[in-house]
Design a protein around this motif. Structure first.
Motif, PDB file in Angstrom:
ATOM      1  N   THR A 116       0.853  -1.191   0.000  1.00 10.43           N
ATOM      2  CA  THR A 116       0.000   0.000   0.000  1.00 10.43           C
ATOM      3  C   THR A 116       0.886   1.238   0.000  1.00 10.43           C
ATOM      4  N   SER A 117       1.916   1.237   0.839  1.00 11.10           N
ATOM      5  CA  SER A 117       2.848   2.359   0.891  1.00 11.10           C
ATOM      6  C   SER A 117       3.584   2.532  -0.434  1.00 11.10           C
ATOM      7  N   ILE A 118       4.003   1.419  -1.025  1.00 11.19           N
ATOM      8  CA  ILE A 118       4.690   1.468  -2.324  1.00 11.19           C
ATOM      9  C   ILE A 118       3.766   2.064  -3.382  1.00 11.19           C
ATOM     10  N   MET A 119       2.507   1.622  -3.386  1.00 10.48           N
ATOM     11  CA  MET A 119       1.551   2.132  -4.377  1.00 10.48           C
ATOM     12  C   MET A 119       1.296   3.620  -4.179  1.00 10.48           C
ATOM     13  N   GLN A 120       1.185   4.053  -2.943  1.00  7.54           N
ATOM     14  CA  GLN A 120       0.975   5.480  -2.681  1.00  7.54           C
ATOM     15  C   GLN A 120       2.157   6.289  -3.205  1.00  7.54           C
TER      16      GLN A 120
END
Length: 183
Positions: A84-88
């Motif tokens: 999720t952090s990577i996608m953000q």
């Protein structure tokens, strides 16, 4: 329960150069890498397959769809938060991130076809129906994509299974995106 070490660069032994690379790439050593350092072969395999997965013709969003679909189906709380952090950071649209975290359809039909196919590959343990492959191809993907989904699935097996066994603690940079299967 077996207690697994979350290694530091100093305690990593043969994995030291791999953790040093992680430190350079992320600005910190992710706990997943620190746990994988117990097995230099595992950490190298994970990093190598991630690099290879990045060389596919799939976009960052498409690769994350495959990764997150596997993370969710495999119940990997660590990888759900980390990706999720990577996608953000990669500016993946918020509606796509939400759909992947919740296991709901993605509004974009082509991306949804990829999500569904990745799910079929995971759930069937690599035995998708011919109709599943045809649906992916009809959405505009290629035969190469059929197999690139397997690369992404293998990549996630390495991390998801490691996190299950080691109960890898979530890193602070990912904590804001904590996830649980019940959510």
């Amino acid at each position: 329960m077996t207690d697994f070490t979350v290694h530091t660069i100093e305690t990593a032994g043969e994995s030291k150069p791999l953790l040093e690379d992680s430190q350079k790439a992320y600005g910190f050593v992710p706990n997943l890498h620190a746990v994988m350092a117990e097995s230099p072969a595992l950490l190298e395999a994970y990093k190598t397959i991630n690099e290879i997965f990045g060389k596919t013709k799939l976009s960052e969003t498409e690769r994350q769809i495959i990764a997150m679909t596997n993370n969710r189906l495999n119940g990997c709380t660590y990888c759900m938060a980390a990706h999720t952090s990577i996608m953000q950071g990669a500016k993946v649209p918020e509606d796509v991130i939400t759909a992947l975290r919740e296991g709901t359809p993605i509004a974009d039909p082509k991306l949804e076809a990829l999500r569904v196919y990745a799910e079929k590959v995971n759930v069937s343990r690599g035995w998708p129906e011919e109709s599943d492959i045809e649906a992916l191809l009809a959405a505009g993907y290629t035969k190469q994509t059929v197999f690139d989904v397997i690369v992404g699935t293998a990549y996630k097996v390495l991390s998801n299974y490691t996190n299950h066994i080691a109960q890898t603690p979530l890193d602070k940079p990912f904590a804001k995106n904590e996830w649980s299967p019940e959510a």
